[in-house]
Design an enzyme around this catalytic site. Structure first.
Site, short mmCIF file in Angstrom:
data_model
loop_
_atom_site.label_atom_id
_atom_site.label_comp_id
_atom_site.label_asym_id
_atom_site.label_seq_id
_atom_site.Cartn_x
_atom_site.Cartn_y
_atom_site.Cartn_z
N SER A 138 0.81 -1.21 0.00
CA SER A 138 0.00 0.00 0.00
C SER A 138 0.85 1.27 0.00
O SER A 138 1.93 1.32 0.59
CB SER A 138 -0.95 0.04 1.20
OG SER A 138 -1.57 1.29 1.35
N TYR A 151 -3.16 0.50 10.34
CA TYR A 151 -2.86 0.25 8.92
C TYR A 151 -1.58 0.96 8.51
O TYR A 151 -0.72 0.37 7.86
CB TYR A 151 -4.04 0.73 8.07
CG TYR A 151 -3.96 0.32 6.62
CD1 TYR A 151 -4.20 -1.00 6.24
CD2 TYR A 151 -3.69 1.24 5.61
CE1 TYR A 151 -4.15 -1.38 4.91
CE2 TYR A 151 -3.65 0.87 4.28
CZ TYR A 151 -3.88 -0.44 3.93
OH TYR A 151 -3.83 -0.82 2.61
N LYS A 155 1.70 -1.20 7.50
CA LYS A 155 2.12 -1.14 6.10
C LYS A 155 3.52 -0.56 5.96
O LYS A 155 4.27 -0.94 5.06
CB LYS A 155 1.10 -0.35 5.28
CG LYS A 155 -0.22 -1.08 5.07
CD LYS A 155 -0.03 -2.41 4.33
CE LYS A 155 -1.34 -3.09 4.02
NZ LYS A 155 -1.18 -4.34 3.25
#
Length: 263
Positions: A138, A151, A155
């Site tokens: 991502s 997140y 990531k």
């Protein structure tokens, strides 16, 4: 690496980017594809629909024995794994108030799953002196995920692990790519928007929302050139350059953006 005649394993293959990768790899002439997901019916149906030999396997990527069994299935069926696409991922929409279970789940799916995949597949790749690890990380792993601390953090860790793998094994025939898209029209993004997650709103408003097929196209091109960073959204490279050149200015801009969605 060209995909013609290659054996590929894809996690998170029941929808979104994973399904698009499977269809595109089949179109590129892959010799065999092993599709894995928690949704066994979905990956079996996808396997039956592809124009190449394929098999669907139920895998919980947070369980190391499951990942090891996935690789063993591929080796028993095809004799090798050329490309392992560690693609499964989750968002949370949480900040520091997110409970420990939310943070732990993010670590398990977004980071440890990559570790388990590497442990399982690298021995056979190193023995052959060739292999490719594609890890879906991502754009949040290069920039940030406004409104989603677990997140963003996990990531970033996924990108860091991909870098480490490339440095450690790149001279032994192992190629590594970190796939870092921004907004993609997947159930993950749509569910985030439905739940009112700030991060999903920012992502959807920050640039073009690509289709999973667009991302698969970028992956095929990136693998062919063996690029470490695969950026389906070209603007992510520009944002990353701004961030590294002047972090304070970049952070100030991100604060202004975040304020527009939270005030």
């Amino acid at each position: 690496m060209k995909l013609d005649g290659r054996v590929v394993v894809i996690t998170g293959a029941a929808g979104g980017i994973g399904t698009a990768l499977a269809r595109r790899f089949a179109a590129e002439g892959a010799a065999g594809i092993v599709l894995s997901d928690l949704d066994l019916d979905a990956v079996r149906a996808l396997a039956a629909d592809l124009a190449v030999d394929a098999v669907g396997v139920r895998t919980d990527v947070t369980v190391e024995d499951d990942v090891r069994a996935l690789v063993e299935t591929a080796l028993e069926r095809y004799g090798r794994v050329d490309v392992f696409c560690s693609n499964a991922g989750i968002t949370s929409g949480a900040g520091i108030e997110g409970d420990d279970a939310v943070w732990q789940r993010s670590w398990e799916v977004n980071v440890r799953a990559h570790l388990y995949a590497a442990r399982a597949v690298l021995p056979s790749m190193l023995e052959r002196g060739e292999g490719y690890l594609l890890q879906t990380c991502s754009a949040a792993g290069l920039l940030t995920a406004v409104g989603d601390a677990p997140y963003s953090v996990t990531k970033h860790a996924a990108v860091g692990f991909a870098e480490w793998l490339s440095i450690t094994y790149g001279n032994r025939g192992i190629r590594v790519s970190a796939l870092c898209p921004q907004g993609v029209d997947t159930p993950m993004l749509r569910d985030g928007l439905d739940a009112g997650h700030v991060g999903a709103k920012v992502t959807a408003a920050s640039g073009a929302v690509l289709s999973p097929d667009d991302v698969a196209d970028a992956v095929v091109a990136g693998l062919a050139e063996e690029r470490f960073l695969i950026l389906p959204h070209a603007e992510v490279g520009t944002y990353l350059a701004h961030k590294t050149q002047d972090p304070d200015r970049w952070l100030a801009g991100m604060r202004r953006m975040a304020a527009g969605f939270t005030e």
